[in-house]
Design a protein around this motif. Sequence first.
Motif, mmCIF file in Angstrom:
data_model
loop_
_atom_site.group_PDB
_atom_site.id
_atom_site.type_symbol
_atom_site.label_atom_id
_atom_site.label_comp_id
_atom_site.label_asym_id
_atom_site.label_seq_id
_atom_site.Cartn_x
_atom_site.Cartn_y
_atom_site.Cartn_z
ATOM 1 N N MET A 1 -36.139 -5.575 -7.276
ATOM 2 C CA MET A 1 -34.871 -6.140 -6.825
ATOM 3 C C MET A 1 -34.227 -6.862 -8.011
ATOM 4 O O MET A 1 -34.890 -7.537 -8.775
ATOM 5 C CB MET A 1 -35.118 -7.118 -5.672
ATOM 6 C CG MET A 1 -33.864 -7.680 -5.074
ATOM 7 S SD MET A 1 -34.104 -8.903 -3.752
ATOM 8 C CE MET A 1 -34.832 -7.908 -2.480
ATOM 9 N N GLU A 2 -32.956 -6.708 -8.141
ATOM 10 C CA GLU A 2 -32.208 -7.340 -9.216
ATOM 11 C C GLU A 2 -32.273 -8.855 -9.089
ATOM 12 O O GLU A 2 -32.234 -9.412 -7.993
ATOM 13 C CB GLU A 2 -30.760 -6.873 -9.145
ATOM 14 C CG GLU A 2 -29.906 -7.401 -10.247
ATOM 15 C CD GLU A 2 -28.456 -6.987 -10.092
ATOM 16 O OE1 GLU A 2 -27.596 -7.827 -10.355
ATOM 17 O OE2 GLU A 2 -28.216 -5.835 -9.690
ATOM 18 N N ARG A 4 -30.182 -11.190 -9.791
ATOM 19 C CA ARG A 4 -28.996 -11.796 -9.177
ATOM 20 C C ARG A 4 -29.068 -11.700 -7.654
ATOM 21 O O ARG A 4 -28.740 -12.639 -6.940
ATOM 22 C CB ARG A 4 -27.745 -11.106 -9.696
ATOM 23 C CG ARG A 4 -26.486 -11.735 -9.211
ATOM 24 C CD ARG A 4 -25.286 -11.084 -9.831
ATOM 25 N NE ARG A 4 -24.113 -11.825 -9.450
ATOM 26 C CZ ARG A 4 -22.969 -11.740 -10.059
ATOM 27 N NH1 ARG A 4 -22.836 -10.954 -11.091
ATOM 28 N NH2 ARG A 4 -21.950 -12.447 -9.648
ATOM 29 N N GLN A 5 -29.517 -10.564 -7.157
ATOM 30 C CA GLN A 5 -29.657 -10.371 -5.714
ATOM 31 C C GLN A 5 -30.741 -11.297 -5.162
ATOM 32 O O GLN A 5 -30.601 -11.840 -4.072
ATOM 33 C CB GLN A 5 -29.996 -8.912 -5.390
ATOM 34 C CG GLN A 5 -30.095 -8.644 -3.908
ATOM 35 C CD GLN A 5 -28.787 -8.906 -3.174
ATOM 36 O OE1 GLN A 5 -27.735 -8.465 -3.600
ATOM 37 N NE2 GLN A 5 -28.857 -9.622 -2.070
ATOM 38 N N GLN A 6 -31.810 -11.493 -5.912
ATOM 39 C CA GLN A 6 -32.874 -12.393 -5.483
ATOM 40 C C GLN A 6 -32.357 -13.821 -5.355
ATOM 41 O O GLN A 6 -32.693 -14.529 -4.404
ATOM 42 C CB GLN A 6 -34.038 -12.359 -6.468
ATOM 43 C CG GLN A 6 -34.835 -11.089 -6.405
ATOM 44 C CD GLN A 6 -35.914 -11.051 -7.455
ATOM 45 O OE1 GLN A 6 -35.750 -11.557 -8.565
ATOM 46 N NE2 GLN A 6 -37.033 -10.442 -7.105
ATOM 47 N N GLU A 8 -29.236 -14.683 -4.785
ATOM 48 C CA GLU A 8 -28.346 -14.698 -3.619
ATOM 49 C C GLU A 8 -29.146 -14.761 -2.319
ATOM 50 O O GLU A 8 -28.803 -15.500 -1.400
ATOM 51 C CB GLU A 8 -27.415 -13.481 -3.622
ATOM 52 C CG GLU A 8 -26.339 -13.533 -4.680
ATOM 53 C CD GLU A 8 -25.451 -14.760 -4.558
ATOM 54 O OE1 GLU A 8 -25.014 -15.098 -3.437
ATOM 55 O OE2 GLU A 8 -25.190 -15.388 -5.597
ATOM 56 N N ASP A 9 -30.219 -13.991 -2.249
ATOM 57 C CA ASP A 9 -31.080 -14.022 -1.066
ATOM 58 C C ASP A 9 -31.683 -15.409 -0.873
ATOM 59 O O ASP A 9 -31.772 -15.907 0.252
ATOM 60 C CB ASP A 9 -32.197 -12.993 -1.181
ATOM 61 C CG ASP A 9 -31.702 -11.564 -1.062
ATOM 62 O OD1 ASP A 9 -30.547 -11.361 -0.617
ATOM 63 O OD2 ASP A 9 -32.479 -10.649 -1.405
#
Length: 55
Positions: A1-2, A4-6, A8-9
């Motif tokens: 998982m990227e 940045r996405q982590q 955000e999550d």
Amino acid sequence: MEKRQQVEDLKIRLHQFLERLESIEPETADLQEIDQLIELIDELENQMNNLKEER
């Protein structure tokens, strides 16, 4: 998982935790609700530690 996405999550999960914490009535909170909050804190801590390790 990227990464940045982590992040955000993690922000979403933290927001969910804060909303849940605010919704609990101290006078009526039971042990199960407190245990669930502690589990959420543990999950958030694990996510943050994983992000740190990936640096």
